[in-house]
Design a protein around this motif. Sequence first.
Motif, PDB file in Angstrom:
ATOM      1  N   MET A 110       0.811  -1.221   0.000  1.00 42.46           N
ATOM      2  CA  MET A 110       0.000   0.000   0.000  1.00 42.46           C
ATOM      3  C   MET A 110       0.849   1.278   0.000  1.00 42.46           C
ATOM      4  O   MET A 110       0.556   2.229  -0.714  1.00 42.46           O
ATOM      5  CB  MET A 110      -0.908   0.025   1.245  1.00 42.46           C
ATOM      6  CG  MET A 110      -1.964  -1.041   1.273  1.00 42.46           C
ATOM      7  SD  MET A 110      -3.133  -0.893  -0.086  1.00 42.46           S
ATOM      8  CE  MET A 110      -3.812   0.718   0.258  1.00 42.46           C
ATOM      9  N   ILE A 111       1.865   1.303   0.861  1.00 38.69           N
ATOM     10  CA  ILE A 111       2.675   2.518   0.954  1.00 38.69           C
ATOM     11  C   ILE A 111       3.381   2.765  -0.380  1.00 38.69           C
ATOM     12  O   ILE A 111       3.372   3.870  -0.925  1.00 38.69           O
ATOM     13  CB  ILE A 111       3.702   2.419   2.104  1.00 38.69           C
ATOM     14  CG1 ILE A 111       2.980   2.337   3.452  1.00 38.69           C
ATOM     15  CG2 ILE A 111       4.666   3.602   2.088  1.00 38.69           C
ATOM     16  CD1 ILE A 111       3.882   2.022   4.643  1.00 38.69           C
ATOM     17  N   SER A 138       8.070 -10.541  -3.596  1.00 40.31           N
ATOM     18  CA  SER A 138       8.326 -11.931  -3.209  1.00 40.31           C
ATOM     19  C   SER A 138       7.530 -12.823  -4.155  1.00 40.31           C
ATOM     20  O   SER A 138       6.801 -12.328  -5.019  1.00 40.31           O
ATOM     21  CB  SER A 138       7.872 -12.154  -1.774  1.00 40.31           C
ATOM     22  OG  SER A 138       6.460 -12.093  -1.730  1.00 40.31           O
ATOM     23  N   ARG A 140       4.932 -14.283  -3.565  1.00 34.24           N
ATOM     24  CA  ARG A 140       3.521 -13.911  -3.405  1.00 34.24           C
ATOM     25  C   ARG A 140       3.114 -12.771  -4.322  1.00 34.24           C
ATOM     26  O   ARG A 140       2.004 -12.725  -4.808  1.00 34.24           O
ATOM     27  CB  ARG A 140       3.285 -13.364  -1.979  1.00 34.24           C
ATOM     28  CG  ARG A 140       3.137 -14.317  -0.879  1.00 34.24           C
ATOM     29  CD  ARG A 140       2.796 -13.536   0.399  1.00 34.24           C
ATOM     30  NE  ARG A 140       3.838 -12.577   0.753  1.00 34.24           N
ATOM     31  CZ  ARG A 140       4.901 -12.864   1.489  1.00 34.24           C
ATOM     32  NH1 ARG A 140       5.045 -14.077   1.968  1.00 34.24           N
ATOM     33  NH2 ARG A 140       5.814 -11.963   1.760  1.00 34.24           N
ATOM     34  N   SER A 141       4.017 -11.842  -4.509  1.00 37.88           N
ATOM     35  CA  SER A 141       3.605 -10.586  -5.149  1.00 37.88           C
ATOM     36  C   SER A 141       4.140 -10.424  -6.566  1.00 37.88           C
ATOM     37  O   SER A 141       4.093  -9.332  -7.121  1.00 37.88           O
ATOM     38  CB  SER A 141       4.077  -9.412  -4.295  1.00 37.88           C
ATOM     39  OG  SER A 141       5.481  -9.427  -4.187  1.00 37.88           O
ATOM     40  N   VAL A 224      11.243   1.455   6.766  1.00 39.81           N
ATOM     41  CA  VAL A 224       9.857   1.828   7.076  1.00 39.81           C
ATOM     42  C   VAL A 224       9.142   0.653   7.742  1.00 39.81           C
ATOM     43  O   VAL A 224       8.368   0.822   8.686  1.00 39.81           O
ATOM     44  CB  VAL A 224       9.116   2.243   5.778  1.00 39.81           C
ATOM     45  CG1 VAL A 224       7.671   2.613   6.066  1.00 39.81           C
ATOM     46  CG2 VAL A 224       9.853   3.391   5.089  1.00 39.81           C
ATOM     47  N   ASN A 226       7.882  -2.173   9.962  1.00 37.19           N
ATOM     48  CA  ASN A 226       7.929  -2.215  11.431  1.00 37.19           C
ATOM     49  C   ASN A 226       8.394  -3.548  11.993  1.00 37.19           C
ATOM     50  O   ASN A 226       8.219  -4.564  11.357  1.00 37.19           O
ATOM     51  CB  ASN A 226       6.525  -1.910  11.967  1.00 37.19           C
ATOM     52  CG  ASN A 226       6.279  -0.419  12.043  1.00 37.19           C
ATOM     53  OD1 ASN A 226       7.152   0.327  12.439  1.00 37.19           O
ATOM     54  ND2 ASN A 226       5.082  -0.008  11.657  1.00 37.19           N
TER      55      ASN A 226
HETATM   56  N1  NDP Z   1       7.562   3.724  10.045  1.00 33.87           N
HETATM   57  C1  NDP Z   1       6.350   4.196   9.811  1.00 33.87           C
HETATM   58  O1  NDP Z   1       6.077   5.377  10.032  1.00 33.87           O
HETATM   59  C2  NDP Z   1       5.293   3.305   9.269  1.00 33.87           C
HETATM   60  C3  NDP Z   1       5.564   2.002   9.002  1.00 33.87           C
HETATM   61  N2  NDP Z   1       4.596   1.187   8.470  1.00 33.87           N
HETATM   62  C4  NDP Z   1       5.001  -0.184   8.203  1.00 33.87           C
HETATM   63  O2  NDP Z   1       5.301  -0.288   6.813  1.00 33.87           O
HETATM   64  C5  NDP Z   1       5.170  -1.646   6.410  1.00 33.87           C
HETATM   65  C6  NDP Z   1       4.421  -1.730   5.084  1.00 33.87           C
HETATM   66  O3  NDP Z   1       3.125  -1.198   5.191  1.00 33.87           O
HETATM   67  P1  NDP Z   1       2.098  -1.308   3.967  1.00 33.87           P
HETATM   68  O4  NDP Z   1       2.740  -0.958   2.697  1.00 33.87           O
HETATM   69  O5  NDP Z   1       0.862  -0.586   4.366  1.00 33.87           O
HETATM   70  O6  NDP Z   1       1.799  -2.847   4.022  1.00 33.87           O
HETATM   71  P2  NDP Z   1       1.283  -3.842   2.907  1.00 33.87           P
HETATM   72  O7  NDP Z   1       0.813  -5.041   3.647  1.00 33.87           O
HETATM   73  O8  NDP Z   1       0.366  -3.170   1.962  1.00 33.87           O
HETATM   74  O9  NDP Z   1       2.609  -4.183   2.104  1.00 33.87           O
HETATM   75  C7  NDP Z   1       3.724  -4.617   2.750  1.00 33.87           C
HETATM   76  C8  NDP Z   1       4.506  -5.538   1.885  1.00 33.87           C
HETATM   77  O10 NDP Z   1       5.300  -6.270   2.791  1.00 33.87           O
HETATM   78  C9  NDP Z   1       5.510  -7.537   2.282  1.00 33.87           C
HETATM   79  N3  NDP Z   1       5.343  -8.610   3.253  1.00 33.87           N
HETATM   80  C10 NDP Z   1       4.245  -9.010   3.888  1.00 33.87           C
HETATM   81  N4  NDP Z   1       4.485 -10.109   4.624  1.00 33.87           N
HETATM   82  C11 NDP Z   1       5.781 -10.389   4.447  1.00 33.87           C
HETATM   83  C12 NDP Z   1       6.649 -11.397   4.927  1.00 33.87           C
HETATM   84  N5  NDP Z   1       6.245 -12.357   5.744  1.00 33.87           N
HETATM   85  N6  NDP Z   1       7.913 -11.367   4.527  1.00 33.87           N
HETATM   86  C13 NDP Z   1       8.354 -10.397   3.703  1.00 33.87           C
HETATM   87  N7  NDP Z   1       7.584  -9.437   3.242  1.00 33.87           N
HETATM   88  C14 NDP Z   1       6.327  -9.436   3.588  1.00 33.87           C
HETATM   89  C15 NDP Z   1       4.525  -7.743   1.207  1.00 33.87           C
HETATM   90  O11 NDP Z   1       5.274  -7.819   0.036  1.00 33.87           O
HETATM   91  P3  NDP Z   1       5.457  -9.143  -0.786  1.00 33.87           P
HETATM   92  O12 NDP Z   1       4.093  -9.749  -0.938  1.00 33.87           O
HETATM   93  O13 NDP Z   1       6.071  -8.656  -2.004  1.00 33.87           O
HETATM   94  O14 NDP Z   1       6.322 -10.003   0.051  1.00 33.87           O
HETATM   95  C16 NDP Z   1       3.678  -6.515   1.143  1.00 33.87           C
HETATM   96  O15 NDP Z   1       3.465  -6.087  -0.176  1.00 33.87           O
HETATM   97  C17 NDP Z   1       4.501  -2.356   7.582  1.00 33.87           C
HETATM   98  O16 NDP Z   1       5.500  -3.004   8.343  1.00 33.87           O
HETATM   99  C18 NDP Z   1       3.924  -1.211   8.398  1.00 33.87           C
HETATM  100  O17 NDP Z   1       3.770  -1.571   9.755  1.00 33.87           O
HETATM  101  C19 NDP Z   1       3.348   1.647   8.173  1.00 33.87           C
HETATM  102  C20 NDP Z   1       3.019   2.955   8.426  1.00 33.87           C
HETATM  103  C21 NDP Z   1       3.950   3.877   9.033  1.00 33.87           C
END
Ligand code: NDP
Length: 442
Positions: A110-111, A138, A140-141, A224, A226
């Motif tokens: 999403m971000i 990954s 998945r995506s 970014v 978390n």
């Molecule tokens: N620091 C800050 O201020 C903020 C931080 N965040 C954090 O940013 C991150 C991303 O948020 P957002 O884009 O909304 O999330 P989304 O869920 O939309 O996307 C995150 C991506 O992370 C990947 N992901 C999910 N699960 C796993 C896994 N087990 N291993 C590796 N990659 C994984 C996925 O990519 P793929 O499928 O390609 O693996 C997914 O596309 C989160 O950790 C969120 O908590 C959010 C808001 C503010």
Amino acid sequence: MAVAELTSRAAAASFARNNANSLHASQIYVPSSSSLSSDHFRARYRSTVLPKITCSVNQVQNSAPIQVEIPKDKADCYGVFCLTYDLKAEEETKSWKKMINIAVSGAAGMISNHLLFKLASGEVFGPDQPIALRLLGSERSTQALEGVAMELEDSLFPLLREVNIGIDPYEVFQDAEWALLIGAKPRGPGMERADLLDINGQIFAEQGKALNAVASPNVKVIVVGNPCNTNALICMKNAPKIPAKNFHALTRLDENRAKCQLALKAGVFYDKVSNVTIWGNHSTTQVPDFLNAKINGLPVKEVIKDHKWLEQEFTEKVQKRGGALIQKWGRSSAASTAVSIVDAIKSLVTPTPEGDWFSSGVYTTGNPYGIAEDIVFSMPCRSNGDGDYELVKEIQFDDYLRSRIAKTEAELLAEKRCVAHLTGEGIAYCDLPEDTMLPGEM
Ligand SMILES: NC(=O)C1=CN([C@@H]2O[C@H](COP(=O)(O)OP(=O)(O)OC[C@H]3O[C@@H](n4cnc5c(N)ncnc54)[C@H](OP(=O)(O)O)[C@@H]3O)[C@@H](O)[C@H]2O)C=CC1
Ligand SMILES: O=C([O-])CC(=O)C(=O)O
């Protein structure tokens, strides 16, 4: 259909990949395009040795097949971005800077969906800075990443010159000058914070190793995903060749949230609020500093006389803003996070306005505030616009601020002990002081 010059394996391979469904097996035609003249375009191909499948490409006029190699994985250039325009050949692009490589993980999330289009538009690095985007996903995506790349193609951004997509950080991070590490597993129901630290820590350890091996030696890394402070620490510890100073955990969203609340309370527009520091962890222990912050150049406490509001309501509102948003939106902040990533990058590539500063989660070693060494902690920074920063020295502390900082510091030290197995510092021991939350978990 006229024939473009197929001197480029990459252009042909890309075209083949993108058009495979609409073509007869082994017969791939390249469309006519005046822009495909050999004077102005040369095709690019990532030098990585990839597993290949081959197919033949027929030229319509002489029908002699050309063997092209199509990489099996997705760590190569995408579609129209396989063509590299000679920037010095055209008047309007002659003065542009050298292209920079920007790697983004979680690129299908999403971000990223907000961020990538801002990067490509020129809003972040400027209107004369061509960029290459290297997008990490990954298994998945994989499909989703192609969708992202297709939308980037269709947006016709003049400054976006290359897009590579892939699932191997050792390929995607090649020569990256910026790495925006967004992808991370969200905390699921019933998952302990220690488990989240471990799962995501492994991702960031791996990505740190990959950056160390293949990125530009001075790559700037903004974490970014978390829990971003400890993920940044893990990433840094696994990338010893990259200066520790180059690693940031994103706390700019928290700073922006704090500015918004102060502006609202004081009845001024946000641009009147300056010198806001977020101290510590991007979690509910973070400390939005109202002692040093200013409104219209005056100390906040002189403008907002309700000090109880500052200590309690304001502080808690900023700490829990992410959760409040999830309750309304049903998902965590994505657009405002992308905006804050843009702000964070711009703060490093443009000089900080005189007298002001910005917050970033950075390495504490050598800090002038007495904060424990060897953690990633949000602190006030200034930059002269060269991508680097220095910590601001003229900061006041009082007992309230010190005690709040001690709490977030204790949390980060506990998180660090919990990931010792990932930072090369021995056996992990998890004694998190309490089950504090990410902002989005409240
Ligand atoms: N620091 C800050 O201020 C903020 C931080 N965040 C954090 O940013 C991150 C991303 O948020 P957002 O884009 O909304 O999330 P989304 O869920 O939309 O996307 C995150 C991506 O992370 C990947 N992901 C999910 N699960 C796993 C896994 N087990 N291993 C590796 N990659 C994984 C996925 O990519 P793929 O499928 O390609 O693996 C997914 O596309 C989160 O950790 C969120 O908590 C959010 C808001 C503010
Ligand atoms: O926990 C999350 O994913 C959301 C988050 O960090 C925030 O909104 O600050």
